[in-house]
Design a protein around this motif. Structure first.
Motif, PDB file in Angstrom:
ATOM      1  N   TYR A  48       0.831  -1.216   0.000  1.00 26.65           N
ATOM      2  CA  TYR A  48       0.000   0.000   0.000  1.00 26.65           C
ATOM      3  C   TYR A  48       0.865   1.266   0.000  1.00 26.65           C
ATOM      4  CZ  TYR A  48      -4.339  -2.555   1.005  1.00 26.65           C
ATOM      5  OH  TYR A  48      -5.427  -3.368   0.922  1.00 26.65           O
ATOM      6  N   GLY A  49       0.304   2.363  -0.499  1.00 25.50           N
ATOM      7  CA  GLY A  49       0.927   3.674  -0.376  1.00 25.50           C
ATOM      8  C   GLY A  49       0.984   4.090   1.093  1.00 25.50           C
ATOM      9  N   GLY A  50       1.936   4.964   1.413  1.00 31.86           N
ATOM     10  CA  GLY A  50       2.151   5.360   2.815  1.00 31.86           C
ATOM     11  C   GLY A  50       0.925   5.998   3.457  1.00 31.86           C
ATOM     12  N   GLY A  51       0.252   6.858   2.720  1.00 33.48           N
ATOM     13  CA  GLY A  51      -0.948   7.510   3.263  1.00 33.48           C
ATOM     14  C   GLY A  51      -2.053   6.498   3.516  1.00 33.48           C
ATOM     15  N   ALA A  52      -2.169   5.531   2.602  1.00 35.49           N
ATOM     16  CA  ALA A  52      -3.214   4.511   2.726  1.00 35.49           C
ATOM     17  C   ALA A  52      -2.998   3.659   3.975  1.00 35.49           C
ATOM     18  CB  ALA A  52      -3.242   3.642   1.474  1.00 35.49           C
ATOM     19  N   VAL A  53      -1.738   3.335   4.263  1.00 40.23           N
ATOM     20  CA  VAL A  53      -1.431   2.517   5.449  1.00 40.23           C
ATOM     21  C   VAL A  53      -1.927   3.225   6.710  1.00 40.23           C
ATOM     22  CG1 VAL A  53       0.444   1.612   6.886  1.00 40.23           C
ATOM     23  CG2 VAL A  53       0.550   1.358   4.397  1.00 40.23           C
ATOM     24  N   ALA A  70      -5.551  14.106   5.425  1.00 39.88           N
ATOM     25  CA  ALA A  70      -4.290  13.514   4.948  1.00 39.88           C
ATOM     26  C   ALA A  70      -3.497  14.523   4.121  1.00 39.88           C
ATOM     27  CB  ALA A  70      -4.599  12.273   4.115  1.00 39.88           C
ATOM     28  N   PHE A  71      -2.193  14.349   4.081  1.00 35.91           N
ATOM     29  CA  PHE A  71      -1.285  15.190   3.283  1.00 35.91           C
ATOM     30  C   PHE A  71      -1.509  16.679   3.566  1.00 35.91           C
ATOM     31  CE2 PHE A  71      -1.498  11.112   1.167  1.00 35.91           C
ATOM     32  CZ  PHE A  71      -0.148  10.809   1.062  1.00 35.91           C
ATOM     33  N   GLY A  72      -1.401  17.000   4.854  1.00 37.63           N
ATOM     34  CA  GLY A  72      -1.470  18.396   5.270  1.00 37.63           C
ATOM     35  C   GLY A  72      -2.795  19.064   4.955  1.00 37.63           C
ATOM     36  N   ALA A  77      -9.285  12.432  -0.778  1.00 34.04           N
ATOM     37  CA  ALA A  77     -10.104  13.641  -0.732  1.00 34.04           C
ATOM     38  C   ALA A  77      -9.671  14.674  -1.772  1.00 34.04           C
ATOM     39  CB  ALA A  77     -10.059  14.248   0.671  1.00 34.04           C
ATOM     40  N   HIS A  78      -8.467  14.547  -2.318  1.00 34.68           N
ATOM     41  CA  HIS A  78      -7.990  15.524  -3.304  1.00 34.68           C
ATOM     42  C   HIS A  78      -8.734  15.337  -4.632  1.00 34.68           C
ATOM     43  CE1 HIS A  78      -5.334  17.801  -5.920  1.00 34.68           C
ATOM     44  NE2 HIS A  78      -4.698  18.260  -4.857  1.00 34.68           N
ATOM     45  N   PRO A  79      -9.150  16.449  -5.281  1.00 36.19           N
ATOM     46  CA  PRO A  79      -9.911  16.317  -6.535  1.00 36.19           C
ATOM     47  C   PRO A  79      -9.211  15.487  -7.612  1.00 36.19           C
ATOM     48  CG  PRO A  79      -9.864  18.622  -5.807  1.00 36.19           C
ATOM     49  CD  PRO A  79      -9.019  17.856  -4.840  1.00 36.19           C
ATOM     50  N   GLU A  80      -7.885  15.554  -7.687  1.00 39.37           N
ATOM     51  CA  GLU A  80      -7.191  14.772  -8.730  1.00 39.37           C
ATOM     52  C   GLU A  80      -7.356  13.263  -8.472  1.00 39.37           C
ATOM     53  OE1 GLU A  80      -5.959  16.058 -11.455  1.00 39.37           O
ATOM     54  OE2 GLU A  80      -5.822  18.180 -10.895  1.00 39.37           O
ATOM     55  N   GLY A  81      -7.257  12.885  -7.203  1.00 35.63           N
ATOM     56  CA  GLY A  81      -7.426  11.466  -6.851  1.00 35.63           C
ATOM     57  C   GLY A  81      -8.825  10.978  -7.167  1.00 35.63           C
TER      58      GLY A  81
END
Ligand code: 8NA
Ligand code: MG
Ligand code: MG
Ligand code: MG
Length: 292
Positions: free
Chosen positions: A83-88, A107-109, A149-153
């Protein structure tokens, strides 16, 4: 509109395409690895593990409930799946009772994740909604929001789901989609974003080869939606009736190969069906924890 049986068949065929692409793509990271021949078993990764939760949601409940899907993602989470770090961090927190509605936007600031993780798992959902691309886009965004939550994701997931819905519909009506029309139909569902800009670049790269498309669009090496989805969908558009060619194109491009191959494989298999996937590749993939 297709009946339920057909929807589920398309969904499960897409999951086969996604998981074989993921497993073979991940195998590519083994030093000295080759697709010819494959070892007896290639393990799948987080891409497949999360897709299985989405498919089970559709199989058992016929729709996405975000809270139930969040719990399913967290319960099924096995840290060794890559998994990606944020996902973990997020999945562990949900498992401990945290609320995805607070965790994902934090997440991510406070920007939310724009990783490719919502896109990598969503092709079977799009296939399930074949014939209703708008619904595919909406449900994909709902499934994405739980972790991204980021629009690109979120838009990356919508793009992949629409592509799979269009591919599945093309199979149902027996019409091979033209690459340009196929990519245009995905772009129609996107709002202004890096994903959309890059999808428009993908349209202009239809005459080119894999190396140039990967160079111009990204091969997922940054693990971001906008750097992964346009190339994977360029591959799917240009190889919609040739599953092995699509996977080999992703492998040749390098980068986040498990994920580009999971996305392209999930979309292409919605069109070709399971019959388009080489039998040897299906039997090399680690079995899925879901009835075939
Ligand atoms: P995620 O949410 O952790 O995002 C993935 C990565 O993207 C993060 O770890 C960051 O580096 C970066 N990122 C995301 N959002 C931001 C942001 N707002 N600002 C700056 N950087 C950001 O996890 P995910 O589920 O989206 O990740 C999916 C990827 O992880 C897939 O490629 C999957 O296969 C897995 N993965 C696998 C490998 C591998 O070696 N096979 C490597 C990396 C990740
Ligand atoms: Mg239907
Ligand atoms: Mg992976
Ligand atoms: Mg990956």
């Amino acid at each position: 509109m297709a009946g339920d049986m057909t929807d589920l068949t398309l969904c499960l065929d897409s999951l086969d395409g996604l998981s074989v692409g993921d497993a073979l793509g991940a195998h590519h990271f083994v030093p000295g690895a080759s697709l010819d021949p494959l070892p007896d078993q290639c393990p799948w990764t987080d891409d497949t593990e999360m897709a299985v939760s989405i498919v089970e949601e559709l199989l058992h409940h016929r729709e996405i409930d975000q809270d139930r899907l969040a719990v399913a993602f967290a319960r099924r989470f096995e840290p060794y799946r890559g998994y990606g770090g944020g996902a973990v961090v997020l999945l562990r927190a949900i498992r401990e009772g945290g609320d995805w509605r607070e965790l994902a936007p934090a997440a991510f600031g406070g920007k939310g994740s724009m990783g490719n993780g919502a896109a990598m798992r969503v092709a079977p959902l799009g296939a399930y909604y074949a014939g209703d691309s708008k619904r595919a886009a909406l449900e994909a965004m709902r499934s994405a929001e739980i972790t991204h939550a980021h629009p690109e994701g979120i838009l990356g997931a919508a793009a992949v789901a629409v592509a799979a819905a269009e591919a599945g519909w093309s199979r149902l009506v027996g019409h091979r989609p033209e690459p340009f029309t196929f990519l245009e139909s995905v772009i129609d569902y996107l709002v202004d974003s890096q994903v959309k800009d890059s999808m428009e670049r993908a349209l202009r790269l239809l005459g080119t080869d894999v190396a140039e498309a990967a160079y111009e669009l990204g091969n997922g090496s940054r693990v971001l939606a906008q750097d992964t989805v346009p190339f994977a969908l360029w591959v799917a558009a240009t190889r919609i009736d040739d599953y092995p060619a699509a996977i080999r194109a992703c492998v040749a491009a390098g980068g986040d190969v498990d994920t580009t191959a999971a996305i392209a494989g999930g979309v292409v298999a919605a069109y070709t069906g399971r019959a388009g996937i080489p039998a040897a590749w299906l039997s090399s993939r680690e079995p899925l924890p879901i009835a075939p």
